[in-house]
Each structure stands twice: as C-alpha cells, then as structure tokens.
Design an enzyme around this catalytic site. Structure first.
Site, PDB file in Angstrom:
ATOM      1  N   ASP A 131     -15.773  72.693 -27.453  1.00 48.59           N
ATOM      2  CA  ASP A 131     -15.764  73.778 -26.700  1.00 48.59           C
ATOM      3  C   ASP A 131     -15.627  73.637 -25.279  1.00 48.59           C
ATOM      4  O   ASP A 131     -15.915  72.536 -24.858  1.00 48.59           O
ATOM      5  CB  ASP A 131     -16.998  74.724 -27.152  1.00 48.59           C
ATOM      6  CG  ASP A 131     -16.886  75.946 -26.332  1.00 48.59           C
ATOM      7  OD1 ASP A 131     -16.087  76.814 -26.273  1.00 48.59           O
ATOM      8  OD2 ASP A 131     -18.355  76.250 -25.868  1.00 48.59           O
ATOM      9  N   ASP A 152     -16.559  76.561 -22.382  1.00 52.64           N
ATOM     10  CA  ASP A 152     -17.501  77.129 -21.570  1.00 52.64           C
ATOM     11  C   ASP A 152     -18.853  76.983 -22.261  1.00 52.64           C
ATOM     12  O   ASP A 152     -18.989  77.107 -23.286  1.00 52.64           O
ATOM     13  CB  ASP A 152     -17.318  78.477 -21.347  1.00 52.64           C
ATOM     14  CG  ASP A 152     -16.059  78.826 -20.620  1.00 52.64           C
ATOM     15  OD1 ASP A 152     -15.625  78.574 -19.535  1.00 52.64           O
ATOM     16  OD2 ASP A 152     -15.054  79.569 -21.439  1.00 52.64           O
ATOM     17  N   ASP A 159     -21.684  75.319 -27.788  1.00 52.89           N
ATOM     18  CA  ASP A 159     -22.783  75.750 -27.483  1.00 52.89           C
ATOM     19  C   ASP A 159     -23.071  77.135 -27.822  1.00 52.89           C
ATOM     20  O   ASP A 159     -24.327  77.845 -27.661  1.00 52.89           O
ATOM     21  CB  ASP A 159     -23.334  75.679 -25.970  1.00 52.89           C
ATOM     22  CG  ASP A 159     -22.288  76.742 -25.305  1.00 52.89           C
ATOM     23  OD1 ASP A 159     -22.791  77.635 -24.668  1.00 52.89           O
ATOM     24  OD2 ASP A 159     -21.069  77.014 -25.768  1.00 52.89           O
TER      25      ASP A 159
END
Length: 217
Positions: A11, A13, A165
């Site tokens: 991922d 961000d 996250d």
C-alpha cells in the site's frame, strides 16, 4: 513443497508514506473553495483509504456540494502539490533496497499522484509495477489488482503477500488468497480484519519475509 515468496504488494498512504497532512490540505483547499469550514487532520484521516471519489463524498456529505465538483477541487490542489508534506516512514529505503522479491504498489490514490510521490522521493526505481485507484475498474478491497499481478508474474497466491495499514489492504489479500502484513505504525493502528502478521516498524519486515520464505503461516 514450500513455495518461496516472490512478489510483495505494498500500500502507499500510511504504509510507505505518512501523507496525512497533504490529504488534509487538499480536502481543506476544496472546503474553502466551496465556503465550508476546514476539518481537523484526524477527521480527514478517518475518511482515507477508499480512493479520492469516496474521500470527496465523505468530506462534503450533507454540504450541498456535488461530489464530482468536490473531487475536482481536491485533485486541483493535489495535482499542484502531490506530496509537499509527505514523509517516508523510517526505514523504508533501507528495507526495500534489501528485499530480493519483485516489489509492487497497489494504492487507491489516483496513479498520477502515486507516481509523483514515488518519483519525488527517489523510490520509483524500486517498484516493478505500480497501480492506482484508477488503474483497474475496481479498487481495494476488491482483489482485481492482485489477480492481475498473479497473472503478470506467473505466481500462485502462496508466493505473494500484501503489506498495508488499513482494512481494504487486508480484505483484498484475504479475498485474493494471499498472505498479509499489517502496519501498526500507519494511519489507523488497529487491524480489524486479521492479517497474518503485523509489524511496528519497517525494520521488522525482513524477518517476516524470511518466515514467509520458509513457509510460515
């Protein structure tokens, strides 16, 4: 027979970059444009993870502003300022430079912004494939991007893992049948889905990769 880990999907961000300030600035630019009060960074962060269209919808819900116009305003700011305040999480470059797997990025952020961030911070050369939220018809948590990567590299789900996250990252991994690593240091710090592994810092990732190479479950 244990199949070694061959591809890692990251991922962006909250995993590679802390971009909360940039996202908040973009949203507040748009809110000021339409005469609306600014939001605090925590409120904007809670809207992140599902792509810029959903971000625009949530940031202007009940405001009488069409989401398409809100999205245009957010993109106007973002295009001019793709990552002026973005910070790499500690250990990113040192860690990815030591990984031997094929490294890829799958983000829900528009690809032009993903590319700009990676280029600006000297990371573009580390990643063999990069997808944004507009690269496929469906975004995370849909597994379409993972399915594409499986075919692109001729690998099985056992040879791939996702590092992220947020719940869309882990849900995507589960739906694609690949393993996952949750980043506790990211935007949310709460794995509500149930990743296979978790890390508190980037420096911990190589040990997880080593375990996956040995067939850890």
């Amino acid at each position: 027979m244990v199949k070694p880990l061959r591809v890692i999907i990251f991922d962006l961000d909250g995993t590679i970059f802390d971009t909360r300030e940039d996202i908040t600035d973009a949203v507040n630019f748009a809110r000021r444009h339409f005469g609306k009060p600014e939001f605090a960074i925590d409120k904007v962060t809670s809207m992140v993870g599902h792509g810029i269209t959903v971000l625009a919808q949530e940031a202007f819900e009940g405001c009488g502003v069409e989401s398409d116009l809100a999205r245009e305003a957010i993109m106007e700011y973002y295009t001019a300022n793709p990552g002026s305040k973005a910070r790499l999480y500690p250990g990113v470059k040192e860690t990815i430079s030591g990984l031997e797997q094929v490294l890829t990025v799958v983000s829900n952020k528009p690809k032009v912004l993903v590319d700009a961030l990676l280029e600006e911070h000297g990371l573009a050369g580390f990643f063999d494939f990069v997808a944004g939220g507009d690269s496929f018809p469906e975004r995370k948590p849909d597994p379409m991007a993972v399915d594409f990567i499986l075919k692109r590299y001729g690998v099985t789900p056992e040879e791939v893992c996702v590092v992220g996250d947020h719940s869309p990252d882990i849900e995507m991994a589960k739906r694609a049948g690949v393993r996952s690593v949750y980043c506790n240091f990211g935007f949310f710090g709460n794995d509500s889905v149930g990743a296979d592994f978790s890390i508190d810092a980037w420096e911990e990732l190589p040990s997880i990769v080593a375990r996956l190479m040995q067939g850890a479950t």
